[in-house]
Design an enzyme around this catalytic site. Sequence first.
Site, PDB file in Angstrom:
ATOM      1  CE  LYS A  33      79.442  96.227  10.193  1.00 37.81           C
ATOM      2  NZ  LYS A  33      80.791  96.867  10.297  1.00 37.81           N
ATOM      3  CD  GLN A 254      71.956  97.061   9.452  1.00 43.10           C
ATOM      4  OE1 GLN A 254      72.211  98.166   9.916  1.00 43.10           O
ATOM      5  NE2 GLN A 254      72.476  95.945   9.942  1.00 43.10           N
TER       6      GLN A 254
END
Length: 676
Positions: A33, A254
């Site tokens: 990410k 998440q």
Amino acid sequence: MIDFPTELNQEQLAVVYQGDGPCLVLAGAGSGKTRVVTYRVAYLLEKGISEDKILLLTFTNKASAEMVNRVKNLTGRDSRLPWAGTFHSIAHKILRKYSSLLDYKNNFTILDEDDSESLLKICVKNCKDTTVEKKFPSIGAIKNIISFSRNAELPLSDVVDLKYPNWFEYVPVLEKIACEYSKSKKEANAMDFDDLLVNLLLLLQNPEICRRLSEQFQYILVDEYQDTNRLQSSIIKKLSSVHNNVLVVGDDAQSIYSFRAADVKNILNFECDYLGAKVFKLETNYRSYQTVLDVANSIISKNLKQYKKVLKTILFGGAKPLLKPHLDQSSEAKFIAGEIEKKLKAGTATSEIAVLFRAAYHSQQLEMELVRRGIGYDYRGGLRFFERAHIKDVLAYLRLRHNPSDTSAWLRVLLHEEGIGPAGAMKIISMSTGAANIDELKQIGESLGDRATGGWQNFLNIYSALMSSEKKPSDMIEVVVESPYADYLSSEYLDAAERLSDLKQLIIFAKQHDSLDDFLAEAALAENFALKNGKRVVSSDRIILSTLHQAKGLEWKNVFIMNVARGAFPNDRALREDGGLEEERRLFYVGITRAKENLYLTYPMSGGSFGDSLTGPSVFLEEISPDLLEDHSLLISNHNTSFNDSEAGVSYISEEEEFQPKKISPGSFLRDIDDL
């Protein structure tokens, strides 16, 4: 020039090259990410976009600094990125320039937590009805309610109704306090942290300012978008209104911080909020073996409200995650400590071992077992068990029963009683010296002031019950837990239920001791473990114990997730909230994806709140295909449902599936004597 095709995989490259317009980047666990965000910024700079036209929003200063440094290293130039920072730091920078439009002077003060609470105390004193007999919420609790209301963009009454219904009768006075608090800050030319965001959004209601800022920020990138709240989402929408180049990176799987007002709907509704949005998926994991990811994929697939993703790895090999049931919490703790001991003796680095759990109180038995074996550990997500305030409070009551001359114990129990300050407490202690019984202690109240008398009487109610209780330490603790001390916890802390669970764990631990002297000695030794000269020893040579929430973003080769048991995980309280079960499942997914190589899932068959009730496996374990686990349990599944709390409710399997031969599924029966 950066060779993007060489340095990025195809999923990441698509984001970097095609990131214009509204873009949602769904970055699975361990998929790079941060890498994709920094390369996207570097790409924009190479294309000639001015640094001051790029707005990069993060959640921590550390993340911001890391990204800025990576961009510098990539581009080979001193890229300052003046508009890279946290939401709050960017808001502060803008408000310094335009604060006069909101009737603030540009030298306004930013209140820290202590300053905020001090000001709020005055507001409570001015607004609270002093005739109310029931315990009033503490300053910290009131501050959290007001903060949640503002960040979630919900009326304060809705927040109390949904999350703290036992305080609903106080809504009118809480609203009055919130109004007074806001007014007091304005008069003091001061803002707290929430004001930075609230006032930025208020500033953006000005069409001219909104146009000016949104014209400036040609490209907006937002990290950890799954953790944003509604207030932050509203700010991003305003700031991107001209160019509409907003790229958000996150993972709905998440999103685990709803208790902080984070809203998973910001990701799930992104395509509705930004019509024509592109959706990218980063599904290549660089962290874990496929055996671990298969379990993670299996778990998260049960959530209905999600973007479907299937993590795949570049790593090969790896053992199946181990599922290991135990008779009770004590045997579970001994198993985990034993496995850790084996790994350490085999040369595994302590930095590659972590034990994760849903709630802090789940770790108590393990902490004691690690202490007994001399295994050092660092604790994340709160204080070690015997360092927690409420544990120390209850131990102080027991210390008084054991030794009525214990001055520090007297101070601890007296100072949380209303109307008793340090001077009053010392006066009481001096008068209590030589008091032979409860009747003599009662007479002390006659020489105290009105406010102190009430607090003293409350203490006596607890102490009298304690003195008349059985001699076993567990019985004494239970007396305190069921006394007015529970009311104190309820009014003082938003997480009172979790603190009571801690105390119930203390009862379980105390049942191992018949002698109060032995119990207090072992508790004291545990509290002082890893202390040197009264200070915590910071060392890298320790394994990690952590709540699942605090483990997000971290990784270890060896991960144990303990107490994956019915009633413990998913958390009962979360199940009563809208979307609670799916968030609990996401939390389990986060825990699983912390493991790089070896994953252990354990649970006790017994050991409920007081250690004497059956628990068994969590419903989450029953959702995992047994083919994916090294399964040390034997249970023919009785569950023909897919557990879900979405609008679809419970989904049932088909009749064809119903009559297929049953497979062994993770469960609560022992296979052989070794499992004892």
